[in-house]
Design an enzyme around this catalytic site. Structure first.
Site, short mmCIF file in Angstrom:
data_model
loop_
_atom_site.label_atom_id
_atom_site.label_comp_id
_atom_site.label_asym_id
_atom_site.label_seq_id
_atom_site.Cartn_x
_atom_site.Cartn_y
_atom_site.Cartn_z
N ASP A 100 0.84 -1.19 0.00
CA ASP A 100 0.00 0.00 0.00
C ASP A 100 0.88 1.25 0.00
O ASP A 100 1.48 1.59 1.02
CB ASP A 100 -0.91 -0.01 1.22
CG ASP A 100 -1.90 1.15 1.23
OD1 ASP A 100 -1.97 1.88 0.23
OD2 ASP A 100 -2.59 1.34 2.25
N ASP A 153 -1.82 5.44 -5.92
CA ASP A 153 -2.03 4.61 -4.72
C ASP A 153 -2.24 3.15 -5.10
O ASP A 153 -3.29 2.77 -5.61
CB ASP A 153 -3.25 5.13 -3.95
CG ASP A 153 -3.56 4.32 -2.70
OD1 ASP A 153 -2.70 3.53 -2.28
OD2 ASP A 153 -4.66 4.47 -2.15
#
Length: 492
Positions: A104, A321
């Site tokens: 992440d 992201d």
């Protein structure tokens, strides 16, 4: 004579079957281990009694040199109709245990589920065995007290009521409303250092991470596609990349290539020299990887958008992201973009599926029937998304992966958030040393070249696809079933 012949025949049959068994073991068993495509992470001192001073001396020696790069085995699937997450395998503790953590780049803290957690998932449909971290099982693990500098930095100063003899707490709330809470610990994290072409050696570094004691939302026990935690690769000093860079173990540069076709891909820390990547500057003083978007193009046409949509400033720009599956666009961009896509086929009957996906039936080639969508960024960098990437099959329909951020939670309102939908099948390079980010279309099942910072030597880093224990068990089951049949033939 008949008895002698019978014995000879039986002996020949035994010899033949024994030979077949040996062949099966030689041929099939290596296939089981090689299919995983993973460089296993092993603790160097496994099985040996080592003192804490030995371990510390070992860590000190490691800190005297900058690594050529780090190769993290990667698994996962890019399917937008599932969680679509990508995960890496890391070893934690002494002795080391394997943990599977979601990659992440949109968050800063690494955390894993802890032994004290009562609301944590215990099983996963992804096939791997989930592991709860227990600090008592690791001779190198220790609690992080409230008076440590790391605790001050993460919480923006001293916490009220948190004294020196207490463990530093953490709370991380994600954009989808899920959260994790617990306390910080410090332990040895094992990873694979690039040592040659498609070769690695085991290395480690002390990292502070969260010990998750309470999870909610998609991180809780109801999540079928659960993992052990999250590997935060964000910009702040608390992220794993920042902590390793602070001890001069690595350069603050990393790259990922998420294979949306085969699953898995490449995740490497280090200076990538091939493929060449065009870079765009990161917007300064932003918590995420924000870049300035300058235009949106659908096919040959540019969308007519207000100038202020592309102005730099707080909460402006597009966020890159890898922890997000789809791509979220402000309503002012989403509406004309989707309308332009659908207008390419006037006879489409549009359906809204699950109250969120815009879907339709289409029997032809989507790449022939619909336009590319191209995002333009500062420094003439662009990101072209093909129809087969932003359209995905679902229940006999084609659905549009673009999402209206204005319809999501307040944190995503009018936000541009580009996730795996557009990042898959591209080498994405994060250069925090020069505050820039870039990407290029790439075959993520191939390899990249990473340069050794000390010697200038260039090494190949290949792709991985972490297979689940379930698939390995199936292969072992087939092997043992076949062996059982041969033994049955031998006896009878």
């Amino acid at each position: 004579m008949d008895m002698i012949c019978s014995v000879v025949t039986r002996r020949n049959r035994f010899t033949l079957i024994f030979f077949l068994v040996v062949v099966i073991i030689i041929v099939l068993i290596p296939a089981v281990s090689s299919d995983s495509g993973v460089f296993s992470v092993k603790y160097r001192y496994a099985g040996q009694q080592r003192s804490l001073s030995d371990l510390k001396a070992h860590d000190d020696r490691r800190q005297l040199r900058i690594l050529a790069g780090v190769d993290l085995p990667l698994g996962g699937s890019g399917r937008p109709d599932t969680v679509g997450l990508y995960y890496a395998k890391v070893g934690i503790g002494t002795p080391s245990k394997d943990y599977y953590v979601q990659v992440d780049t949109g968050s800063d803290i690494m955390w894993v589920n802890c032994i004290q957690c009562r609301e944590c998932p215990r099983t996963s449909s992804l096939g791997m065995e989930l592991t709860l971290y227990n600090i008592k099982d690791s001779v190198s693990g220790k609690l992080v007290p409230c008076d440590e500098e790391f605790c001050y930095e993460v919480n923006g100063g001293p916490l009220s009521g948190c004294t020196a003899n207490m463990s530093c707490p953490y709370l991380e709330i994600y954009g989808d409303g899920s959260s994790t809470a617990g306390y910080f610990v410090k332990d040895v994290v094992q990873y694979d250092r690039v040592s040659g072409d498609l070769q690695t050696t085991s290395s480690n570094g002390s990292v502070i991470f969260g010990c998750g004691a309470r999870q909610s939302g998609d991180l809780g026990p109801t999540n079928e596609e659960a993992l052990d935690g999250i590997l935060g690769f964000g910009k702040s000093n608390s992220s794993m990349i920042s902590q390793l860079a602070a001890t001069r173990k690595v350069k603050k540069i990393f790259a990922h290539c998420l294979d949306g076709i085969n699953g898995g891909g490449i995740f490497a820390i280090g200076h990538v020299v091939q493929p060449k990547v065009n870079m765009t500057p990161l917007i300064p003083n932003q918590p995420h990887y924000n870049v300035n978007m300058t235009a949106v193009q659908v096919g040959e046409d540019f969308l007519h958008l207000p100038t202020e949509e592309f102005e730099a400033g707080d909460r402006k720009g597009a966020i890159i992201d890898s922890g997000t599956t789809l791509a979220y666009l402000p309503e002012i961009v989403y509406e004309p973009l989707v309308s332009k896509i659908i207008s390419q086929q006037p006879d489409l009957k549009v359906h809204i599926v699950r109250d969120e996906y815009t879907c339709f039936q289409y029997s032809g080639s989507v790449d022939d029937g619909f336009p590319n969508v191209t995002f333009h960024f500062e420094n003439s960098v662009f990101l072209k998304v093909h129809p087969h990437e932003y359209l995905f099959p679902f229940e006999g329909l084609w659905c549009i992966g673009w999402q209206n951020s204005g319809m999501q939670s307040r944190d995503r309102r009018n936000m541009t958030l580009l996730g795996d939908l557009v990042l898959s099948n591209r080498l994405v390079l994060y250069d925090l040393e020069n505050q820039a980010i870039g990407w290029t279309e790439y075959n993520c099942s191939s390899s990249i070249k990473v340069q050794d910072e000390r010697t200038g030597t260039v090494h190949l880093v290949g792709s991985h696809s972490i297979y689940s224990n379930a698939s390995l068990n199936v292969q072992w089951g087939i092997i043992f079933l076949f062996l059982s049949m041969l033994l049955h033939a031998l006896v009878y």
